[in-house]
Design an enzyme around this catalytic site. Structure first.
Site, PDB file in Angstrom:
ATOM      1  N   GLU A  77      -6.603  -7.464 -19.119  1.00  0.00           N
ATOM      2  CA  GLU A  77      -6.186  -7.985 -20.689  1.00  0.00           C
ATOM      3  C   GLU A  77      -5.247  -7.133 -21.093  1.00  0.00           C
ATOM      4  O   GLU A  77      -5.295  -5.321 -21.626  1.00  0.00           O
ATOM      5  CB  GLU A  77      -6.657  -8.998 -21.149  1.00  0.00           C
ATOM      6  CG  GLU A  77      -5.825 -10.139 -22.099  1.00  0.00           C
ATOM      7  CD  GLU A  77      -7.194 -10.049 -23.507  1.00  0.00           C
ATOM      8  OE1 GLU A  77      -7.596 -10.128 -22.983  1.00  0.00           O
ATOM      9  OE2 GLU A  77      -6.159 -10.295 -24.306  1.00  0.00           O
ATOM     10  N   LYS A 249     -14.860 -10.918 -31.058  1.00  0.00           N
ATOM     11  CA  LYS A 249     -14.005 -11.018 -29.951  1.00  0.00           C
ATOM     12  C   LYS A 249     -13.131  -9.858 -29.649  1.00  0.00           C
ATOM     13  O   LYS A 249     -13.325  -9.325 -28.712  1.00  0.00           O
ATOM     14  CB  LYS A 249     -13.980 -12.174 -29.444  1.00  0.00           C
ATOM     15  CG  LYS A 249     -12.949 -12.684 -27.864  1.00  0.00           C
ATOM     16  CD  LYS A 249     -11.837 -11.330 -27.485  1.00  0.00           C
ATOM     17  CE  LYS A 249     -11.631 -12.572 -25.918  1.00  0.00           C
ATOM     18  NZ  LYS A 249     -10.074 -11.370 -25.914  1.00  0.00           N
ATOM     19  N   ASP A 265     -24.307  -2.399 -18.771  1.00  0.00           N
ATOM     20  CA  ASP A 265     -25.406  -3.647 -19.249  1.00  0.00           C
ATOM     21  C   ASP A 265     -23.901  -4.394 -20.220  1.00  0.00           C
ATOM     22  O   ASP A 265     -24.940  -4.694 -21.645  1.00  0.00           O
ATOM     23  CB  ASP A 265     -26.208  -3.736 -19.595  1.00  0.00           C
ATOM     24  CG  ASP A 265     -26.666  -5.165 -19.100  1.00  0.00           C
ATOM     25  OD1 ASP A 265     -26.231  -6.582 -18.980  1.00  0.00           O
ATOM     26  OD2 ASP A 265     -28.159  -5.043 -19.339  1.00  0.00           O
ATOM     27  N   HIS A 362       1.240  -9.314 -27.296  1.00  0.00           N
ATOM     28  CA  HIS A 362       0.918 -10.243 -26.389  1.00  0.00           C
ATOM     29  C   HIS A 362       1.473 -11.132 -25.236  1.00  0.00           C
ATOM     30  O   HIS A 362       0.863  -9.841 -24.032  1.00  0.00           O
ATOM     31  CB  HIS A 362      -0.037 -11.101 -26.954  1.00  0.00           C
ATOM     32  CG  HIS A 362      -1.380 -11.546 -26.566  1.00  0.00           C
ATOM     33  ND1 HIS A 362      -2.737 -10.760 -26.842  1.00  0.00           N
ATOM     34  CD2 HIS A 362      -1.935 -12.714 -25.956  1.00  0.00           C
ATOM     35  CE1 HIS A 362      -3.850 -11.276 -25.909  1.00  0.00           C
ATOM     36  NE2 HIS A 362      -3.186 -12.653 -25.455  1.00  0.00           N
TER      37      HIS A 362
HETATM   38  C1  MEV Z   1      -7.675 -11.477 -28.978  1.00  0.00           C
HETATM   39  O1  MEV Z   1      -8.173 -11.258 -27.690  1.00  0.00           O
HETATM   40  C2  MEV Z   1      -8.316 -10.315 -29.714  1.00  0.00           C
HETATM   41  C3  MEV Z   1      -7.649 -11.148 -31.237  1.00  0.00           C
HETATM   42  O2  MEV Z   1      -7.653 -12.444 -31.220  1.00  0.00           O
HETATM   43  C4  MEV Z   1      -8.534 -10.860 -31.786  1.00  0.00           C
HETATM   44  C5  MEV Z   1      -8.522 -11.156 -33.693  1.00  0.00           C
HETATM   45  O3  MEV Z   1      -8.150 -12.177 -33.861  1.00  0.00           O
HETATM   46  O4  MEV Z   1      -9.065 -10.130 -34.672  1.00  0.00           O
HETATM   47  C6  MEV Z   1      -6.562 -10.927 -31.351  1.00  0.00           C
END
Ligand code: MEV
Length: 411
Positions: A77, A249, A265, A362
């Protein structure tokens, strides 16, 4: 090999070429791979038939504890690497990241089934001697600075739960810990009052906690208003599970990319991190942002059972390349770099969300993926990419439309 002979063997015993031929005869198209690579990969894993590759990106300069690092990130990504880089520039302007990793060891568990007359107090008295015996048996680990540190026990009905803390030195230590646990489990099973050793295996429970912290001048993040919004977003992530998991995430985008690039790992770290985020019984964000005077302060703690030796780390040329980029690092330093990268990704995500939104940057980067799928030459792809970015239309249809426009214009 002839097929009758081949089918007498188990699939995992086949040569990788035989597995590939078998699938190709079934009509499955496989990617080219040279035989030397295939042979090498077959020694690394099981049932190997090919490889999946990831791009290796870098943060060319991330200051952690006053030292500059080139940080390798293996991820498909583009926005993940871009986000980490964007944050690294702001972090570096503010003196970089301060991080501390507590390399306290990893846990192992032995569960014993005991008889009714088992006495836990007299049982625990033998622990110092058990630790001695294990450390004598695994002397090479002790020589590298590790070894069994502690054994604790608790009883529930006729089950006794042993918790063993093993210092894996510079390795992640899963194999060594499991070997130590089996050695101890087999020894204990022979004792009177112990019916059986039910299981002996490491626990991925969070340890090796690593904290990364930044202290940013609010001007360097776009001013007080932006900083306040970022803090509010962070606060929401502490209480709202829908936001917390997404916040985390974003952190794992950075953490996993470095884990993968360094042959660590990531599954173990992911499992431990989920428990760590839930340690109070309420799942929450792993990071915390606050304002103190004119500073925006960000902090992240993640459990990082990682290593710089052992496992497949030394056996893989691609991983060696990552360590060449990092320079000489200890497991403690690598954990600190990983936590710093997680914090960098978190910061950029929060900054984007609290300002222009995430999609602008993005999609600009994702446009490259759209263009890569076009049946076009390099020059055409370059032109389509420009048009997508200028028009901010990031769809497959737009890419095809631009391609046909370019071709028409050239006629
Ligand atoms: C995208 O890969 C990760 C985000 O959604 C994290 C977030 O919202 O803090 C941009």
């Amino acid at each position: 090999m002839k097929s009758e002979e081949l089918f007498k063997k188990k699939f995992y015993q086949w040569l990788p070429e035989d597995r590939r031929n078998f699938f190709e005869q079934e009509g499955i198209e496989l990617n080219e791979i040279d035989s030397k690579t295939l042979e090498r990969l077959n020694r690394l894993s099981e049932n190997v038939i090919g490889q999946v590759r990831l791009p290796l990106g870098v943060i060319p300069n991330l200051i952690v504890n006053k030292r500059k690092y080139i940080v390798p990130m293996a991820v498909e990504e583009p926005s993940v690497v871009a986000a980490a880089n964007h944050a690294s520039k702001i972090f570096n302007q503010n003196g970089g990241v301060e991080a501390v990793s507590i390399r306290n060891g990893i846990y192992g568990q032995i569960v014993l089934e005991v008889t009714n007359d088992f006495d836990i107090n007299s049982f625990t008295r033998q622990f110092p001697e058990l630790i001695n015996q294990a450390n004598q048996k695994f002397a090479s680990l002790v020589k590298h600075g590790g070894g069994v540190c502690k054994i604790e026990a608790s009883q529930k009905d006729n089950l006794v739960f042993l918790r063993i803390l093993v210092d894996p030195a510079e390795a992640m230590g899963a194999n060594k810990t499991n070997a130590i646990l089996e050695f101890l489990g087999n020894k204990l099973e022979k004792q009177a009052n112990i019916e059986q050793n039910l299981y002996a295996i490491l626990s991925n429970y969070p340890t090796q906690l690593t904290t990364a912290k930044v202290n940013l001048n609010v001007d360097s993040v776009g001013g007080f208003k932006v900083a306040e919004k970022l803090v509010l977003l962070s606060k929401i992530g502490r209480n709202d599970i829908y936001r917390a998991v997404t916040n985390n995430k974003g952190i794992m985008n950075g953490v996993d990319s470095v884990l993968i690039a360094t042959g660590n790992d990531y599954r173990g770290v992911e499992a431990a991190t989920a428990v760590w985020a839930n340690k109070s019984g309420n799942y929450t964000s792993l990071s915390k942002w606050k304002i103190e005077e004119d500073k925006l302060i960000g902090e992240l703690t993640v459990p990082l059972a990682i290593g710089v030796v052992g496992g497949s780390i030394s056996a893989r040329e691609d991983i060696k390349q990552s360590f060449n980029l990092l320079g000489q690092v200890s497991a403690k330093q690598l954990a600190e770099i990983i936590a710093a990268t997680g914090l960098a990704n978190n910061f950029s995500a929060l900054l984007a969300i609290s300002t222009k939104g995430i999609q602008a940057g993005h999609m600009k980067l994702q446009a490259r993926n759209l263009v890569a799928t076009l049946n076009a030459n390099e020059e055409e792809k370059e032109e389509v990419l420009k048009k997508l970015q200028q028009s901010k239309k990031y769809t497959q249809e737009a890419a095809l439309e631009f391609l046909s426009e370019i071709r028409k214009d050239k006629k």
